[in-house]
Motif scaffolding. Structure first.
Motif, PDB file in Angstrom:
ATOM      1  N   GLY A 191       0.823  -1.210   0.000  1.00 60.82           N
ATOM      2  CA  GLY A 191       0.000   0.000   0.000  1.00 60.82           C
ATOM      3  C   GLY A 191       0.851   1.252   0.000  1.00 60.82           C
ATOM      4  N   ALA A 192       1.944   1.238   0.788  1.00 64.93           N
ATOM      5  CA  ALA A 192       2.820   2.403   0.855  1.00 64.93           C
ATOM      6  C   ALA A 192       3.550   2.624  -0.469  1.00 64.93           C
ATOM      7  CB  ALA A 192       3.831   2.226   1.989  1.00 64.93           C
ATOM      8  N   VAL A 193       4.032   1.553  -1.067  1.00 67.01           N
ATOM      9  CA  VAL A 193       4.791   1.667  -2.322  1.00 67.01           C
ATOM     10  C   VAL A 193       3.908   2.174  -3.456  1.00 67.01           C
ATOM     11  CG1 VAL A 193       5.983   0.354  -4.119  1.00 67.01           C
ATOM     12  CG2 VAL A 193       6.511  -0.063  -1.705  1.00 67.01           C
ATOM     13  N   VAL A 194       2.725   1.583  -3.612  1.00 62.25           N
ATOM     14  CA  VAL A 194       1.823   1.996  -4.697  1.00 62.25           C
ATOM     15  C   VAL A 194       1.377   3.443  -4.497  1.00 62.25           C
ATOM     16  CG1 VAL A 194      -0.431   1.596  -5.764  1.00 62.25           C
ATOM     17  CG2 VAL A 194       1.049  -0.345  -5.177  1.00 62.25           C
ATOM     18  N   SER A 195       1.023   3.804  -3.279  1.00 62.64           N
ATOM     19  CA  SER A 195       0.629   5.184  -2.998  1.00 62.64           C
ATOM     20  C   SER A 195       1.780   6.142  -3.285  1.00 62.64           C
ATOM     21  CB  SER A 195       0.194   5.301  -1.532  1.00 62.64           C
ATOM     22  OG  SER A 195      -0.120   6.629  -1.207  1.00 62.64           O
ATOM     23  N   PHE A 196       2.983   5.759  -2.894  1.00 66.14           N
ATOM     24  CA  PHE A 196       4.170   6.591  -3.129  1.00 66.14           C
ATOM     25  C   PHE A 196       4.416   6.790  -4.622  1.00 66.14           C
ATOM     26  CE2 PHE A 196       8.716   6.477  -4.225  1.00 66.14           C
ATOM     27  CZ  PHE A 196       9.116   7.700  -3.700  1.00 66.14           C
ATOM     28  N   LEU A 197       4.338   5.716  -5.393  1.00 67.99           N
ATOM     29  CA  LEU A 197       4.615   5.818  -6.837  1.00 67.99           C
ATOM     30  C   LEU A 197       3.612   6.723  -7.538  1.00 67.99           C
ATOM     31  CD1 LEU A 197       5.554   2.100  -7.623  1.00 67.99           C
ATOM     32  CD2 LEU A 197       7.091   4.068  -7.406  1.00 67.99           C
ATOM     33  N   ILE A 198       2.325   6.546  -7.224  1.00 68.46           N
ATOM     34  CA  ILE A 198       1.301   7.386  -7.856  1.00 68.46           C
ATOM     35  C   ILE A 198       1.452   8.838  -7.417  1.00 68.46           C
ATOM     36  CG2 ILE A 198      -1.177   7.803  -8.090  1.00 68.46           C
ATOM     37  CD1 ILE A 198      -1.621   4.817  -7.652  1.00 68.46           C
ATOM     38  N   ALA A 199       1.679   9.048  -6.123  1.00 68.70           N
ATOM     39  CA  ALA A 199       1.837  10.408  -5.611  1.00 68.70           C
ATOM     40  C   ALA A 199       3.073  11.079  -6.201  1.00 68.70           C
ATOM     41  CB  ALA A 199       1.928  10.380  -4.085  1.00 68.70           C
ATOM     42  N   SER A 200       4.143  10.312  -6.388  1.00 73.41           N
ATOM     43  CA  SER A 200       5.371  10.875  -6.953  1.00 73.41           C
ATOM     44  C   SER A 200       5.141  11.390  -8.363  1.00 73.41           C
ATOM     45  CB  SER A 200       6.479   9.813  -6.960  1.00 73.41           C
ATOM     46  OG  SER A 200       6.795   9.412  -5.641  1.00 73.41           O
ATOM     47  N   VAL A 201       4.412  10.616  -9.157  1.00 72.17           N
ATOM     48  CA  VAL A 201       4.111  11.053 -10.527  1.00 72.17           C
ATOM     49  C   VAL A 201       3.291  12.333 -10.500  1.00 72.17           C
ATOM     50  CG1 VAL A 201       2.856  10.451 -12.635  1.00 72.17           C
ATOM     51  CG2 VAL A 201       4.247   8.718 -11.461  1.00 72.17           C
ATOM     52  N   ILE A 202       2.295  12.391  -9.650  1.00 70.36           N
ATOM     53  CA  ILE A 202       1.428  13.564  -9.564  1.00 70.36           C
ATOM     54  C   ILE A 202       2.216  14.790  -9.116  1.00 70.36           C
ATOM     55  CG2 ILE A 202      -0.522  14.585  -8.315  1.00 70.36           C
ATOM     56  CD1 ILE A 202      -1.752  11.765  -8.235  1.00 70.36           C
ATOM     57  N   LEU A 203       3.048  14.635  -8.091  1.00 70.65           N
ATOM     58  CA  LEU A 203       3.804  15.777  -7.573  1.00 70.65           C
ATOM     59  C   LEU A 203       4.865  16.249  -8.558  1.00 70.65           C
ATOM     60  CD1 LEU A 203       4.291  14.744  -3.819  1.00 70.65           C
ATOM     61  CD2 LEU A 203       2.720  16.439  -4.761  1.00 70.65           C
ATOM     62  N   LYS A 204       5.517  15.325  -9.260  1.00 68.67           N
ATOM     63  CA  LYS A 204       6.548  15.719 -10.217  1.00 68.67           C
ATOM     64  C   LYS A 204       5.955  16.399 -11.447  1.00 68.67           C
ATOM     65  CE  LYS A 204       8.683  11.684 -10.381  1.00 68.67           C
ATOM     66  NZ  LYS A 204       9.699  10.649 -10.742  1.00 68.67           N
ATOM     67  N   ARG A 205       4.754  15.984 -11.848  1.00 67.04           N
ATOM     68  CA  ARG A 205       4.112  16.590 -13.024  1.00 67.04           C
ATOM     69  C   ARG A 205       3.460  17.925 -12.686  1.00 67.04           C
ATOM     70  NH1 ARG A 205       2.847  13.294 -17.440  1.00 67.04           N
ATOM     71  NH2 ARG A 205       0.897  14.434 -17.740  1.00 67.04           N
ATOM     72  N   ASP A 206       3.159  18.133 -11.422  1.00 69.41           N
ATOM     73  CA  ASP A 206       2.504  19.374 -10.996  1.00 69.41           C
ATOM     74  C   ASP A 206       3.574  20.447 -10.791  1.00 69.41           C
ATOM     75  OD1 ASP A 206       1.063  21.417  -9.871  1.00 69.41           O
ATOM     76  OD2 ASP A 206      -0.036  20.133  -8.470  1.00 69.41           O
ATOM     77  N   LYS A 207       3.548  21.475 -11.613  1.00 67.09           N
ATOM     78  CA  LYS A 207       4.551  22.534 -11.558  1.00 67.09           C
ATOM     79  C   LYS A 207       4.158  23.660 -10.610  1.00 67.09           C
ATOM     80  CE  LYS A 207       6.878  20.297 -14.645  1.00 67.09           C
ATOM     81  NZ  LYS A 207       8.103  19.569 -14.250  1.00 67.09           N
ATOM     82  N   THR A 208       2.998  23.527  -9.965  1.00 71.43           N
ATOM     83  CA  THR A 208       2.531  24.570  -9.060  1.00 71.43           C
ATOM     84  C   THR A 208       3.456  24.672  -7.857  1.00 71.43           C
ATOM     85  OG1 THR A 208       0.267  24.078  -9.691  1.00 71.43           O
ATOM     86  CG2 THR A 208       0.578  25.419  -7.725  1.00 71.43           C
ATOM     87  N   GLU A 209       3.820  25.900  -7.503  1.00 73.79           N
ATOM     88  CA  GLU A 209       4.669  26.096  -6.340  1.00 73.79           C
ATOM     89  C   GLU A 209       3.894  25.740  -5.071  1.00 73.79           C
ATOM     90  OE1 GLU A 209       7.839  26.950  -5.852  1.00 73.79           O
ATOM     91  OE2 GLU A 209       8.176  26.763  -8.002  1.00 73.79           O
ATOM     92  N   VAL A 210       4.565  25.059  -4.191  1.00 65.53           N
ATOM     93  CA  VAL A 210       3.945  24.632  -2.943  1.00 65.53           C
ATOM     94  C   VAL A 210       4.577  25.386  -1.785  1.00 65.53           C
ATOM     95  CG1 VAL A 210       3.494  22.691  -1.403  1.00 65.53           C
ATOM     96  CG2 VAL A 210       3.512  22.341  -3.877  1.00 65.53           C
ATOM     97  N   SER A 211       3.762  26.047  -0.990  1.00 67.08           N
ATOM     98  CA  SER A 211       4.259  26.766   0.181  1.00 67.08           C
ATOM     99  C   SER A 211       3.529  26.282   1.419  1.00 67.08           C
ATOM    100  CB  SER A 211       4.039  28.272   0.008  1.00 67.08           C
ATOM    101  OG  SER A 211       2.644  28.562   0.005  1.00 67.08           O
ATOM    102  N   GLY A 212       3.966  26.784   2.559  1.00 72.04           N
ATOM    103  CA  GLY A 212       3.311  26.395   3.801  1.00 72.04           C
ATOM    104  C   GLY A 212       1.856  26.806   3.824  1.00 72.04           C
ATOM    105  N   GLU A 213       1.532  27.928   3.168  1.00 72.30           N
ATOM    106  CA  GLU A 213       0.153  28.403   3.188  1.00 72.30           C
ATOM    107  C   GLU A 213      -0.774  27.504   2.375  1.00 72.30           C
ATOM    108  OE1 GLU A 213       0.066  32.398   1.885  1.00 72.30           O
ATOM    109  OE2 GLU A 213       1.138  33.202   3.628  1.00 72.30           O
ATOM    110  N   ASP A 214      -0.215  26.744   1.449  1.00 72.50           N
ATOM    111  CA  ASP A 214      -1.061  25.872   0.637  1.00 72.50           C
ATOM    112  C   ASP A 214      -1.779  24.828   1.489  1.00 72.50           C
ATOM    113  OD1 ASP A 214      -0.461  27.075  -1.777  1.00 72.50           O
ATOM    114  OD2 ASP A 214       1.362  25.912  -2.022  1.00 72.50           O
ATOM    115  N   LEU A 215      -1.170  24.455   2.579  1.00 69.69           N
ATOM    116  CA  LEU A 215      -1.792  23.486   3.472  1.00 69.69           C
ATOM    117  C   LEU A 215      -3.107  24.040   4.002  1.00 69.69           C
ATOM    118  CD1 LEU A 215      -0.933  20.682   4.494  1.00 69.69           C
ATOM    119  CD2 LEU A 215      -0.023  21.803   6.539  1.00 69.69           C
ATOM    120  N   ALA A 216      -3.090  25.301   4.390  1.00 63.33           N
ATOM    121  CA  ALA A 216      -4.303  25.944   4.902  1.00 63.33           C
ATOM    122  C   ALA A 216      -5.314  26.161   3.790  1.00 63.33           C
ATOM    123  CB  ALA A 216      -3.944  27.278   5.541  1.00 63.33           C
TER     124      ALA A 216
END
Length: 468
Positions: free
Chosen positions: A332-357
């Motif tokens: 479960g951890a590996v599959v979730s990590f692989l899918i999330a990695s693809v999504i995060l690497k393809r997403d060029k949006t800047e991520v800041s601490g405020e994005d969490l809020a």
């Protein structure tokens, strides 16, 4: 993308709040008794014929505990939630009627009869309020509880128990059929998004735990204890942020991993998913892969691990079951990590601490009573509330209490489940997704919403507002 998610969630905010409230009530009957469930699970894991240290003498504890002790505890707690100790006593009496003669553990029946008993005695007391002659109060109180409890117990035994047992049998057979058809892994499609919307305790303790206990009583273990509590998918999300995130989000991921995977507080990773809703695909994919592994390897636990820590998962694993359980969590951890990695690497949006809020504000439809206003007076009691009143609220309480002490203020700080916030509270700290429910429970209290309960700056800002 965020706008679409926001519209979906905002449109169903009232419905979600009602579901959360009902689910929280169900969980509220189970969570205070988790220690008893774990005690039964550990005894079962060790002393049954297939356990770690089989012992026929001690194995005699297993049946009475699951058939009588655990349902009675649930019934008492359900009655107490409705009408304090008096409701709990009548709820337990009513529950006794539904468990006597039943061929399966009556957890569902206890969840019905316990609150019903509390409600009936509450209505009785309201009806006779002010009408009892002086000196007869104790006599009326004791006999009314005894008479109504006896009647409810008889009703439960003769009428309700057969109905609940039939329904439980059908539900159990359906669960077995789904499992045998290898369709159980797909339940992650509903569980993982449900967890993100703070329905995790309702799903686990209100639905899966009763099914799991019934199955464990027959087979010595159950896969249902693993479906919601599995820390693998959340771990994969946090690992992906640790490697491919940026700035504060990247820095916060290692600490969140420790809290989520080892501490068992899954709520810590919810904001990371909400920040980028496409990550729902990652936790769903990880959940499906993990569940499929559990099914194929015949994995199961002996009781509900609460909180869902890797340590709790290991402690409740039966003899010979470590490899299937650990393999499912890892997959479960590996599959979730692989899918999330693809999504995060393809997403060029800047991520800041405020994005969490921002993410939590987008998903949740919160109407905090305070609207960000400062308190007009020094509070005497502050409650940090979460869904279950255990993990995240206890952590938030600890941080806030420390800040208040450092400021030299004399304010009592406690934690509680959102459905059980005391009426005398002045200020309630809670997460964004639970603010509506907190406002319903204590409409006169100031509601302070916390976007990330580990964000110490939020507590500092509040304390500073009190001393200015």
């Amino acid at each position: 993308m965020s706008a679409n998610v926001n519209s979906l969630v905002t449109g169903g905010s009232k419905t979600k709040a009602k579901i959360q409230k009902f689910g929280g009530f169900l969980a509220g009957m189970v969570i205070p008794n988790i220690g008893a469930f774990i005690a039964w699970g550990l005894i079962t894991a060790f002393v049954i014929p297939t356990g770690w240290t089989p012992n026929d003498y001690l194995a005699k504890l297993v049946g009475p505990m699951i058939s009588y002790l655990l349902p009675l505890l649930i019934g008492y707690t359900g009655g107490k939630l409705v009408y304090n100790h008096r409701g709990g006593v009548v709820g337990a009496i009513a529950t006794a009627g539904i468990i006597v003669g039943a061929s399966i553990p009556m957890f569902l029946g206890a969840m019905i009869m316990g609150p019903l008993g509390g409600w009936v005695i509450k209505k009785h007391d309201q009806l006779i309020e002010g009408k009892v002659p002086t000196g007869f109060e104790m006599l009326i109180d004791t006999f009314s509880a005894g008479i109504l409890g006896a009647l409810l117990s008889i009703l439960a035994y003769t009428v309700i128990e057969p109905v609940v047992q039939g329904f439980s049998t059908v539900l159990g057979n359906l669960a077995v059929a789904v499992t045998e058809a290898k369709l159980l892994p797909l339940i992650a499609i509903f569980i993982e998004p449900g967890k993100i919307l703070f329905l995790n305790n309702a799903i686990n303790h209100g639905i899966l735990a009763p099914l799991g206990i019934q199955q464990a009583a027959e087979a010595g273990k159950s896969i249902f204890f693993l479906l919601e509590t599995n820390p693998g998918p959340g771990l994969g999300i946090l690992l992906a942020y640790w490697l491919y995130g940026k700035g504060l989000i990247k820095q916060s991921a290692p600490g969140a991993i420790i809290i989520q995977f080892f501490g068992g507080i899954h709520e810590i990773y919810f904001p990371y998913v909400l920040m980028k809703p496409f990550l729902l695909l990652a936790v769903i994919g990880g959940g499906i892969a993990a569940n499929l592994t559990f099914v194929l390897t015949n994995a199961g636990l002996v009781a509900t691990p609460s909180p869902g820590s890797i340590f709790a998962e290991m402690a409740l694993t039966p003899r010979g079951g470590f490899l299937p359980v650990m393999l499912g969590i890892a997959v479960g951890a590996v599959v979730s990590f692989l899918i999330a990695s693809v999504i995060l690497k393809r997403d060029k949006t800047e991520v800041s601490g405020e994005d969490l809020a921002v993410a939590q504000q987008t998903i949740a439809n919160m109407k905090a009573v305070s609207k960000g206003q400062k308190s007009t007076r020094m509070p005497k009691l502050i409650i940090f509330a979460c869904e279950a009143g255990m993990g995240s609220s206890a952590m938030g309480e600890s941080i806030l209490k420390k800040k208040i002490k450092e400021a030299g203020l004399n304010i009592e700080v406690r934690h509680a489940a959102v459905n059980q916030i005391p009426a005398e509270v002045d200020v309630v700290f809670t997460q964004e997704g639970l603010a509506d429910r907190a406002a319903q429970v204590v409409p006169k209290a100031e509601i302070v919403t916390i976007k990330n309960f580990l964000d110490k700056s939020a507590y500092e800002d509040y304390v500073n507002s009190l001393i200015k």
